[in-house]
Design a protein around this motif. Structure first.
Motif, short mmCIF file in Angstrom:
data_model
loop_
_atom_site.label_atom_id
_atom_site.label_comp_id
_atom_site.label_asym_id
_atom_site.label_seq_id
_atom_site.Cartn_x
_atom_site.Cartn_y
_atom_site.Cartn_z
N CYS A 1 0.85 -1.19 0.00
CA CYS A 1 0.00 0.00 0.00
C CYS A 1 0.89 1.24 0.00
N THR B 1 -1.58 -0.46 5.61
CA THR B 1 -1.70 -1.88 5.28
C THR B 1 -2.50 -2.54 6.40
N CYS C 1 -5.59 -2.54 1.72
CA CYS C 1 -5.18 -1.15 2.02
C CYS C 1 -6.36 -0.38 2.56
#
Length: 676
Positions: A35, A41, A59
């Motif tokens: 991400c 994340t 994400c």
């Protein structure tokens, strides 16, 4: 009974991390675990210990959740956990506020260090806020959440503290500063990279001209670009950018980036334009401009404003050869690039000379040999003629309304505009009277200057009176004359004469007397002290050259000392004969003698003796070679280094022949006077 839960696919309201602003962001599930910061994340675990492999990784733009049911496939309704992780650049860092709220277990970590710990099951909402300072650079935030049963709710946010009271941390200097310059459009495009600080308020752009140290702020912007148009003067300009935050802290400057502008700017308008007419022309002048390569002078038509070029050059003056007519002038400068400057303010003249000449300089009226001599100087401008002059005079120490004209046939000397004028005033003044003279310069148009003045007292015609208390004192080098304080104060010189009475009752001038070196009221009548009686007369001259009449001059009769030697002087009859005299120098001199006849060539040397008054004998001084002088022939001089001061010295000189016999003696003498 389980409360209803918001599903994971529903829209969520989260605290975004961009600039600390509250925004609504949708959660976008993803199968990838990578991400982009500042997106989190997110990992879902089917237990509350974060053990094993995450059931889902995606994400999440922010931590703000409320679930009813399972939050993700493979995750139970109760006894699950979720972990959010983000690593981001905090720029310069600073004070931050970290806040978490929700139900059940919540923990917040910074770089692996626990900062908030609310790890227990709850049926009500709990929250906690921590304020801390995050150092500059990249750091990792981690939020752990565990749901044991019931409602699954968690919300986390972090934001900079922007109060100036707490935030003293400056932003980092912006990076990547660059400039692209279009010299034809005169556009300087500045760009730089965006700062990482979350509390950034914007950027400030500064500029300075090369050769100066002063920075001027051009703009404040929240963007990362700015276009400037520097003055097109041909100068160089430097730029820097500084970031500033919401607390007002300003960063250091970026590295300087520079441009050199094209020179399209003319010089400033000249000041001080004047037009001064005289009877021949109009003198136009103006002040210099610092960056001017030259000037263009125009005549302006008052009706139409049209300009006609009158003169072009590097100087700051011009002589327009016109008289008695109106003219309007303007002037502009131009630079080395050919740019014309701004026109000056106009000046107009009717061409009529109304300006008086300068006052004559260094005017002096002085007595010169009893006459009144006048002199003065002028500096004539190149655009004017040498003026005439009028001289007036008043009785007294000021030039009054009663001043009368004085004829002055003056002469002029000089060149290149610098002249000296002088004349003798008519001798129609009264003796011993104070007058003030004035001189005015008058130009051909009849303009007269103010007068220069000088005060002088005319001479008197009264001769000095006889000197009181004249007395004569005989000495070994002559007769000293002295007298009391004179009755006149303007005496400049005294004269003395030695008079020898004659049989017919008259007197004959024998010699004159010398001034004293130290005593202003004394004279020395230098002579051989041989017991003669003379009349000594003294008279005076004043500063007006009036002289005491000899018929009334002070005089006294006195007899010299008798210091004659055993052998008389002036009666040499042999081949040798002596010379006599005196000198005013204080150094010893000595006797001189000559030889005539064939015997002179036979003399081998001379013996020199000097008379001693105390012992009444001639005492030997030494010998002198008889070699003839190449220039003077049979003429010799003996240096008597011991000659007494302030007296007369009598010498005896004999020539010694080869057989030892001696010639008849010569009797030279020398007076070494002491001039008092």
């Amino acid at each position: 009974m389980n409360r209803a839960r918001r599903t994971a696919t529903a829209a969520s309201v989260v605290l975004a991390t961009a600039g600390g602003l509250i925004t609504t962001v949708a959660v976008t599930p993803a199968s990838a675990a990578t991400c982009t910061s500042p997106t989190y994340t997110r990992q879902f675990f089917a237990n509350t210990t974060f053990s094993g492999t995450a059931k889902r990784t995606d994400c999440d733009a922010g931590v703000d959740e409320y679930w009813s049911g399972s939050p993700a496939t493979g995750v139970p309704t109760d006894n699950f956990s979720v972990r959010w992780t983000v690593t981001r650049d905090f720029g310069s860092g600073g004070p931050f506020s970290l806040t978490v709220r929700g139900q059940d277990g919540m923990r917040v970590y910074l770089d692996g260090y626990r900062k908030i710990d609310l790890w227990k099951g709850t049926s009500t909402t709990v929250s906690k806020t921590v304020n801390l300072t995050i150092p500059a650079g990249k750091h990792t935030l981690r939020v752990d959440y565990a749901n044991w049963s019931g409602v699954a709710a968690v919300k986390f946010g972090y934001a900079p503290i922007t109060s100036a009271t707490y935030d003293k941390v400056k932003p980092l200097a912006p990076t990547g500063a660059a400039v692209a310059y279009d010299k034809y459009a005169n556009k300087a495009q500045l760009t730089w990279a965006k700062n990482k600080e979350m509390d950034l308020a914007g950027y400030r752009v500064y500029r300075r001209q090369w050769g100066t140290s002063t920075w001027s702020r051009l703009t404040t912007t929240t963007g990362t670009a700015y276009t400037d148009s520097p003055p097109p003067t041909g100068a160089g300009y430097a730029y820097v950018i500084r970031a500033y935050d919401k607390a007002g802290n300003e960063s250091a400057s970026t590295a300087e980036v520079s441009v050199v502008s094209p020179d399209r700017t003319g010089p400033v308008a000249p000041t001080g334009l004047t037009a001064v007419p005289d009877n021949l022309r109009i003198a136009v002048r103006w002040n210099a401009v610092s960056d001017a390569a030259g000037y263009r002078l125009y005549e302006k038509d008052p009706a139409t404003g049209a300009l006609a070029l009158l003169h072009e050059g590097t100087g700051t003056s011009f002589t327009h050869a016109v008289i008695n007519s109106a003219h309007t002038y303007v002037v502009r400068a131009y630079d080395t690039a050919g740019n014309n400057g701004t026109l000056s303010a106009p000046v107009t003249t009717d061409g009529v000379d109304r300006t008086a000449p300068a006052v004559p300089q260094n005017f002096q009226a002085v007595n010169l040999s009893g006459r009144i001599h006048l002199s003065w100087q002028t500096q004539t401008p190149a655009t004017d003629q040498e003026p005439n002059f009028t001289v007036v005079r008043s009785r007294g120490t000021t030039l009054g309304a009663d001043a009368v004209p004085v004829a002055c046939d003056y002469e002029t000397n000089g060149s290149d505009g610098s002249y000296t004028h002088s004349c003798y005033a008519p001798d129609d003044w009264e003796f011993d009277t104070t007058y003030t003279y004035g001189v005015r310069a008058v130009d051909p148009a009849g303009n007269a200057s103010a007068p220069a003045t000088s005060t002088v007292t005319t001479r008197d015609n009264v001769a000095p009176r006889p000197l009181p208390g004249l007395k004569a004192t005989p000495r070994a080098d002559g007769m000293k004359l002295s007298w009391d304080t004179p009755l006149d104060e303007d005496i400049t010189r005294y004269y003395g004469r030695v008079l020898a009475p004659q049989a017919d009752g008259s007197v004959e001038v024998v010699s004159i007397c010398e001034d004293s070196a130290d005593d202003p009221r004394a004279l020395l009548c230098i002579g051989v002290p041989d017991g003669e009686t003379y009349v000594y007369q003294v008279y005076a001259r004043d500063k007006w050259d009036n002289v005491t009449p000899l018929s009334t001059a002070s005089q006294v009769t006195a007899t010299e000392l008798d210091l004659r030697a055993a052998e008389p002087i002036g009666e040499d009859s042999g081949p040798l004969y002596g010379q006599g005299g005196w000198t005013a120098v204080e150094t010893p001199t000595g006797p001189s003698w000559q030889c005539s006849g064939d015997v002179c060539a036979q003399i081998t040397e001379f013996k020199v003796s000097r008379w001693n008054f105390q012992t009444q004998t001639y005492e030997p001084l030494g010998t002198h070679p008889a070699t003839p002088d190449p220039k003077w022939g049979y003429w010799w001089h003996y240096e008597d280094t011991t000659q007494p001061f302030g007296t007369v010295s009598y010498y005896r000189v004999v020539g010694v022949l080869a057989d030892g016999t001696e010639t008849a003696a010569a009797h030279p003498w020398r007076i070494r006077p002491d001039l008092l």
